[in-house]
Design a protein around this motif. Sequence first.
Motif, mmCIF file in Angstrom:
data_model
loop_
_atom_site.group_PDB
_atom_site.id
_atom_site.type_symbol
_atom_site.label_atom_id
_atom_site.label_comp_id
_atom_site.label_asym_id
_atom_site.label_seq_id
_atom_site.Cartn_x
_atom_site.Cartn_y
_atom_site.Cartn_z
ATOM 1 N N ASP A 21 0.835 -1.289 0.629
ATOM 2 C CA ASP A 21 -0.284 -0.044 -0.097
ATOM 3 C C ASP A 21 0.755 0.864 0.074
ATOM 4 N N HIS A 22 1.763 1.251 0.974
ATOM 5 C CA HIS A 22 2.824 2.256 1.046
ATOM 6 C C HIS A 22 3.589 3.267 -0.890
ATOM 7 N N HIS A 23 3.674 1.342 -0.981
ATOM 8 C CA HIS A 23 4.451 1.487 -1.984
ATOM 9 C C HIS A 23 4.057 1.819 -3.551
ATOM 10 N N ARG A 24 2.954 1.655 -3.751
ATOM 11 C CA ARG A 24 2.077 1.855 -4.581
ATOM 12 C C ARG A 24 1.515 3.406 -4.659
ATOM 13 N N ASN A 25 0.540 3.736 -3.073
ATOM 14 C CA ASN A 25 0.429 4.840 -2.822
ATOM 15 C C ASN A 25 0.352 6.177 -1.552
ATOM 16 N N ARG A 26 1.527 5.962 -2.118
ATOM 17 C CA ARG A 26 2.627 6.911 -1.400
ATOM 18 C C ARG A 26 3.781 7.871 -1.968
ATOM 19 N N HIS A 27 4.346 6.057 -1.922
ATOM 20 C CA HIS A 27 5.675 6.456 -2.562
ATOM 21 C C HIS A 27 6.030 6.746 -4.132
ATOM 22 N N ALA A 28 4.980 5.747 -4.648
ATOM 23 C CA ALA A 28 5.383 6.425 -6.115
ATOM 24 C C ALA A 28 4.634 7.208 -6.224
ATOM 25 N N PRO A 29 3.240 8.152 -5.712
ATOM 26 C CA PRO A 29 2.696 8.744 -6.569
ATOM 27 C C PRO A 29 3.768 10.313 -6.282
ATOM 28 N N LEU A 30 4.484 9.838 -5.104
ATOM 29 C CA LEU A 30 5.536 11.039 -4.325
ATOM 30 C C LEU A 30 6.475 10.823 -5.722
ATOM 31 N N PHE A 31 7.379 10.345 -5.988
ATOM 32 C CA PHE A 31 8.421 9.579 -6.600
ATOM 33 C C PHE A 31 8.270 10.545 -8.811
ATOM 34 N N THR A 32 6.487 10.069 -9.007
ATOM 35 C CA THR A 32 5.855 10.856 -9.761
ATOM 36 C C THR A 32 6.181 12.317 -10.071
ATOM 37 N N SER A 33 5.924 12.804 -9.077
ATOM 38 C CA SER A 33 4.763 14.125 -8.373
ATOM 39 C C SER A 33 5.776 15.355 -8.600
ATOM 40 N N ILE A 34 7.917 14.464 -9.089
ATOM 41 C CA ILE A 34 9.055 15.588 -8.050
ATOM 42 C C ILE A 34 8.479 16.295 -10.208
ATOM 43 N N PRO A 35 9.111 17.454 -9.610
ATOM 44 C CA PRO A 35 9.345 17.982 -11.662
ATOM 45 C C PRO A 35 10.774 17.570 -12.327
ATOM 46 N N GLU A 36 11.439 16.722 -11.495
ATOM 47 C CA GLU A 36 12.966 15.973 -12.224
ATOM 48 C C GLU A 36 13.166 14.908 -12.580
ATOM 49 N N ALA A 37 11.494 14.023 -11.753
ATOM 50 C CA ALA A 37 11.251 13.244 -13.109
ATOM 51 C C ALA A 37 10.630 12.772 -14.162
ATOM 52 N N GLU A 38 9.553 14.315 -14.685
ATOM 53 C CA GLU A 38 9.092 14.355 -15.524
ATOM 54 C C GLU A 38 10.491 14.709 -16.270
ATOM 55 N N ASP A 90 11.340 9.196 2.411
ATOM 56 C CA ASP A 90 9.826 8.460 2.383
ATOM 57 C C ASP A 90 10.567 6.727 2.225
ATOM 58 N N THR A 91 11.634 6.865 1.667
ATOM 59 C CA THR A 91 11.804 5.055 1.214
ATOM 60 C C THR A 91 11.987 4.592 2.974
ATOM 61 N N LYS A 92 12.935 5.012 3.696
ATOM 62 C CA LYS A 92 13.352 5.032 4.748
ATOM 63 C C LYS A 92 11.987 4.060 5.199
ATOM 64 N N SER A 96 13.781 -1.836 3.972
ATOM 65 C CA SER A 96 14.298 -2.008 4.916
ATOM 66 C C SER A 96 16.170 -2.065 3.951
ATOM 67 N N THR A 97 16.499 -2.876 2.446
ATOM 68 C CA THR A 97 16.344 -1.948 1.088
ATOM 69 C C THR A 97 17.190 -0.870 0.895
ATOM 70 N N TRP A 98 16.216 0.185 0.675
ATOM 71 C CA TRP A 98 16.145 1.411 0.767
ATOM 72 C C TRP A 98 17.089 1.824 1.565
ATOM 73 N N ALA A 99 16.478 1.699 2.750
ATOM 74 C CA ALA A 99 16.932 2.454 4.531
ATOM 75 C C ALA A 99 18.558 1.972 4.755
ATOM 76 N N GLN A 100 19.754 1.705 3.395
ATOM 77 C CA GLN A 100 20.732 1.513 3.550
ATOM 78 C C GLN A 100 21.506 2.303 1.982
ATOM 79 N N TRP A 101 20.770 2.656 1.598
ATOM 80 C CA TRP A 101 20.897 3.118 0.016
ATOM 81 C C TRP A 101 21.102 5.000 0.180
ATOM 82 N N PRO A 102 22.163 5.278 0.031
ATOM 83 C CA PRO A 102 22.412 6.493 0.408
ATOM 84 C C PRO A 102 21.107 7.769 -0.563
#
Length: 102
Positions: A21-38, A90-92, A96-102
């Motif tokens: 739910d978080h990955h689909r409905n929070r993180h993905a929309p947040l990722f695509t919402s920033i201008p740099e993604a477009e 938000d990934t953190k 657990s995987t992304w928590a290690q990612w810079p």
Amino acid sequence: MLKLIFMINRAEGMSYERFVDHHRNRHAPLFTSIPEAERHVRKYAVSHPVPAENYPPRAYDGLTEIWFEDWEGHDAFFASDNYRTLVNPDTKHASSTWAQWP
């Protein structure tokens, strides 16, 4: 074309359903919402393995694909203030995987 694939696992103690739910409905929309993604991301997709009888258990909880035209776009996206201050933190919360990612 540059394609990154991240096989990610949920944070310890988080249910699979809550992670999806978080990955689909929070993180993905947040990722695509920033201008740099477009501006820099050519394709972005998230998916989640579905348990099935007679198949081995999941090796990961989620899969993210990010496509860039080139390394310059990759570098510009991940160095952007919006990615570093909005998306990456938000990934953190769920992974657990992304928590290690810079």
